[in-house]
Design an enzyme around this catalytic site. Sequence first.
Site, PDB file in Angstrom:
ATOM      1  N   HIS A   1       8.082   6.419   7.015  1.00 20.51           N
ATOM      2  CA  HIS A   1       8.434   6.155   5.448  1.00 20.51           C
ATOM      3  C   HIS A   1       9.779   5.645   5.019  1.00 20.51           C
ATOM      4  O   HIS A   1      10.986   6.238   5.809  1.00 20.51           O
ATOM      5  CB  HIS A   1       8.175   7.578   4.719  1.00 20.51           C
TER       6      HIS A   1
ATOM      7  N   SER B   1       4.800  -1.386  -4.987  1.00 22.56           N
ATOM      8  CA  SER B   1       3.718  -1.265  -6.198  1.00 22.56           C
ATOM      9  C   SER B   1       4.291  -1.200  -7.459  1.00 22.56           C
ATOM     10  O   SER B   1       4.013  -1.723  -8.662  1.00 22.56           O
ATOM     11  CB  SER B   1       2.362  -0.509  -5.843  1.00 22.56           C
TER      12      SER B   1
ATOM     13  N   HIS C   1       2.219  -0.925   2.960  1.00 22.07           N
ATOM     14  CA  HIS C   1       2.281  -0.137   1.775  1.00 22.07           C
ATOM     15  C   HIS C   1       0.844   0.380   1.639  1.00 22.07           C
ATOM     16  O   HIS C   1       0.167   0.929   2.756  1.00 22.07           O
ATOM     17  CB  HIS C   1       2.685  -0.920   0.618  1.00 22.07           C
TER      18      HIS C   1
ATOM     19  N   ASP D   1      -1.238   8.160   3.808  1.00 24.81           N
ATOM     20  CA  ASP D   1      -2.355   7.136   4.142  1.00 24.81           C
ATOM     21  C   ASP D   1      -2.813   7.822   5.613  1.00 24.81           C
ATOM     22  O   ASP D   1      -3.997   7.210   6.052  1.00 24.81           O
ATOM     23  CB  ASP D   1      -1.896   5.827   4.534  1.00 24.81           C
TER      24      ASP D   1
ATOM     25  N   ARG E   1       1.673  14.949   0.318  1.00 26.15           N
ATOM     26  CA  ARG E   1       0.505  14.182  -0.126  1.00 26.15           C
ATOM     27  C   ARG E   1      -0.431  14.410   1.230  1.00 26.15           C
ATOM     28  O   ARG E   1      -1.774  14.603   1.033  1.00 26.15           O
ATOM     29  CB  ARG E   1       0.467  12.974  -0.579  1.00 26.15           C
TER      30      ARG E   1
HETATM   31  N1  CMX Z   1       5.253   2.912  14.022  1.00 25.87           N
HETATM   32  C1  CMX Z   1       6.004   2.087  15.053  1.00 25.87           C
HETATM   33  N2  CMX Z   1       7.392   1.584  14.377  1.00 25.87           N
HETATM   34  C2  CMX Z   1       7.755   2.040  13.284  1.00 25.87           C
HETATM   35  C3  CMX Z   1       7.103   3.039  12.401  1.00 25.87           C
HETATM   36  C4  CMX Z   1       5.598   3.251  12.812  1.00 25.87           C
HETATM   37  N3  CMX Z   1       4.620   3.915  12.126  1.00 25.87           N
HETATM   38  N4  CMX Z   1       7.677   3.188  11.444  1.00 25.87           N
HETATM   39  C5  CMX Z   1       8.883   2.517  11.605  1.00 25.87           C
HETATM   40  N5  CMX Z   1       9.044   1.882  12.591  1.00 25.87           N
HETATM   41  C6  CMX Z   1      10.037   1.087  13.107  1.00 25.87           C
HETATM   42  C7  CMX Z   1      10.020   0.004  12.238  1.00 25.87           C
HETATM   43  O1  CMX Z   1       9.193  -1.075  12.334  1.00 25.87           O
HETATM   44  C8  CMX Z   1      11.431  -0.545  12.578  1.00 25.87           C
HETATM   45  O2  CMX Z   1      11.401  -1.199  13.795  1.00 25.87           O
HETATM   46  P1  CMX Z   1      12.314  -2.495  13.979  1.00 25.87           P
HETATM   47  O3  CMX Z   1      13.876  -2.098  14.168  1.00 25.87           O
HETATM   48  O4  CMX Z   1      11.947  -2.964  15.291  1.00 25.87           O
HETATM   49  O5  CMX Z   1      12.243  -3.572  13.028  1.00 25.87           O
HETATM   50  C9  CMX Z   1      12.226   0.857  13.013  1.00 25.87           C
HETATM   51  O6  CMX Z   1      11.230   1.829  13.173  1.00 25.87           O
HETATM   52  C10 CMX Z   1      13.015   1.603  11.858  1.00 25.87           C
HETATM   53  O7  CMX Z   1      12.249   1.602  10.790  1.00 25.87           O
HETATM   54  P2  CMX Z   1      12.328   2.804   9.437  1.00 25.87           P
HETATM   55  O8  CMX Z   1      13.889   2.350   8.779  1.00 25.87           O
HETATM   56  O9  CMX Z   1      12.095   4.174  10.185  1.00 25.87           O
HETATM   57  O10 CMX Z   1      11.250   2.488   8.578  1.00 25.87           O
HETATM   58  P3  CMX Z   1      11.434   1.437   7.219  1.00 25.87           P
HETATM   59  O11 CMX Z   1      11.954   2.179   6.246  1.00 25.87           O
HETATM   60  O12 CMX Z   1      11.855   0.157   7.650  1.00 25.87           O
HETATM   61  O13 CMX Z   1       9.963   1.267   7.015  1.00 25.87           O
HETATM   62  C11 CMX Z   1       7.589   1.891   6.844  1.00 25.87           C
HETATM   63  C12 CMX Z   1       8.835   2.260   6.201  1.00 25.87           C
HETATM   64  C13 CMX Z   1       6.475   2.871   5.846  1.00 25.87           C
HETATM   65  C14 CMX Z   1       7.159   0.605   6.511  1.00 25.87           C
HETATM   66  C15 CMX Z   1       7.349   2.051   8.204  1.00 25.87           C
HETATM   67  O14 CMX Z   1       7.473   3.496   8.821  1.00 25.87           O
HETATM   68  C16 CMX Z   1       5.825   1.711   8.763  1.00 25.87           C
HETATM   69  O15 CMX Z   1       5.773   0.343   9.054  1.00 25.87           O
HETATM   70  N6  CMX Z   1       4.673   2.683   8.830  1.00 25.87           N
HETATM   71  C17 CMX Z   1       3.450   2.352   9.280  1.00 25.87           C
HETATM   72  C18 CMX Z   1       2.722   1.562   8.165  1.00 25.87           C
HETATM   73  C19 CMX Z   1       2.494   2.701   6.940  1.00 25.87           C
HETATM   74  O16 CMX Z   1       1.913   4.020   7.422  1.00 25.87           O
HETATM   75  N7  CMX Z   1       2.833   2.253   5.763  1.00 25.87           N
HETATM   76  C20 CMX Z   1       2.464   3.417   4.586  1.00 25.87           C
HETATM   77  C21 CMX Z   1       3.465   4.087   3.912  1.00 25.87           C
HETATM   78  C22 CMX Z   1       3.153   4.592   2.696  1.00 25.87           C
HETATM   79  C23 CMX Z   1       2.666   3.972   1.604  1.00 25.87           C
HETATM   80  O17 CMX Z   1       3.340   3.195   0.978  1.00 25.87           O
HETATM   81  O18 CMX Z   1       1.445   3.882   1.335  1.00 25.87           O
END
Ligand code: CMX
Length: 441
Positions: free
Chosen positions: A318, A241, A271, A373, A327
């Site tokens: 994250h 964002s 996000h 979140d 937070r």
């Molecule tokens: N549950 C399951 N799998 C997860 C995960 C979770 N909460 N968090 C990361 N992973 C997975 C990724 O999907 C990725 O999988 P692949 O290799 O199969 O593609 C792997 O673990 C490595 O990811 P990462 O490097 O640890 O995380 P990223 O930096 O790529 O992504 C985020 C970060 C937040 C998008 C991810 O942790 C996620 O999808 N979390 C759940 C959604 C969420 O809570 N988002 C809110 C974030 C805060 C905000 O912006 O408001």
Amino acid sequence: MGILKERFKAKADIAAVEIKDLLKEHGSKKIGEVQLSQVYQGMRGITGLVSETSLLDSQEGIRFRGYSIPELQDKLPKAKGGSEPLPEGLFYLMLIGELPTEEDVAHISSIWQRRSHVPNHVFDAIDALPVTAHPMTMFVTGIMALQTESNFAKRYAEGINKKDYWEPVFDDAMDLIARLPRVAAYIYRRKYKNNQHIHPNGLLDWAGNLAHMLGFEDESFKELMRLYMTIHADHEGGNVSAHTTHLVGSALSDPYLSLAAGMNGLAGPLHGLANQEVIKWIYEMREQLKTEKPSKEQIGEYVKKTLGEGKVVPGYGHAVLRKTDPRFTAQMEFGKKHMADDPLVQTVWNIYEEVPPILQSLGKIKNPWPNVDAHSGALLVHYGMVEYEFYTVLFGVSRALGVLASLIWDRALAFPIERPKSVTTALVKRWLNGEDEIWGD
Ligand code: CMX
């Protein structure tokens, strides 16, 4: 010019000279090396942006102009009788770079009250959408409809000097922040409360008035809104964002267009929309397990089921943080103080015990800890705000504080249009074979 504008201009003039000197002397210094994997994988870890309002440390979490969330809770002015920081104060801190006095905060509250009028066509635009539309769609539509009020767009059409860009951007940012609570409350009351709207209360602070217009008069809900609006406001510049608002603003799209773009990014489930996904996921778990309060073992099994279905566990992980998000902790403290016996809040705490070891055991997730979140929805449900599709709108109202303060800085520092270089895989292959080069510009 108002006091706040004058103060900002004085700070920005000093910063602009500092940056000019800094670039003159050190502009060619290398910050780091970019790896091919970073180019393909979301530019993670590449330092490529300046955002003055806050800085994220992977271990410590967010600091706003150097202050952590507990420090803000201690040092920022509060509402009368309250103990949570007023978001007006955080906005002042992000904009000016110094802690505000009570008087500074009262000044911002009164500016935002004065500028909070939302023209009727904005409500008409929202009303043109079916009531089934997602609240974030309504929110972005409302922001886009407000764009008719942009000072920057008008001044640009008249031929403004580029040195003065920051000034109408400042005015637009203040207008927008002042009006967003009314737009958000309108959406909530239209979609969930039979279109019965509540007039603003000019005596309340910005977040207190938002709580009031949403229809929640409980003083502790107002306190929650003050905390919520403070902790969601900014998370340095690279998140979707903030980065989107900054990127779109770099084309000199006005603050309304820029914020709407950023809010579209916030509406993604990885996000800001994760806050609705968390509660949806917990509700589905409770329904499937036929219990209001699943045991830790049941939670563990449900997490494994979610992962087995190829889904993410919402609220965990994250891109930058590598520890529990402060937070999350701030909201947990709020929960302990105001609703320690609430079964949903307790479930959130049980999930916090169960999820990290399971995610860790997968070996690929860089951060198994909860983000902001994971907690926010349960606090809202406690007060009766059960309509989880609305939650990201609240996140958005808060996020506007940070991204718009940054946008004012962007224009004051005359940051140019953003335009990183992209490559094709065909070029990468030729480069790997030594047949071509990857150019830096
Ligand atoms: N549950 C399951 N799998 C997860 C995960 C979770 N909460 N968090 C990361 N992973 C997975 C990724 O999907 C990725 O999988 P692949 O290799 O199969 O593609 C792997 O673990 C490595 O990811 P990462 O490097 O640890 O995380 P990223 O930096 O790529 O992504 C985020 C970060 C937040 C998008 C991810 O942790 C996620 O999808 N979390 C759940 C959604 C969420 O809570 N988002 C809110 C974030 C805060 C905000 O912006 O408001």
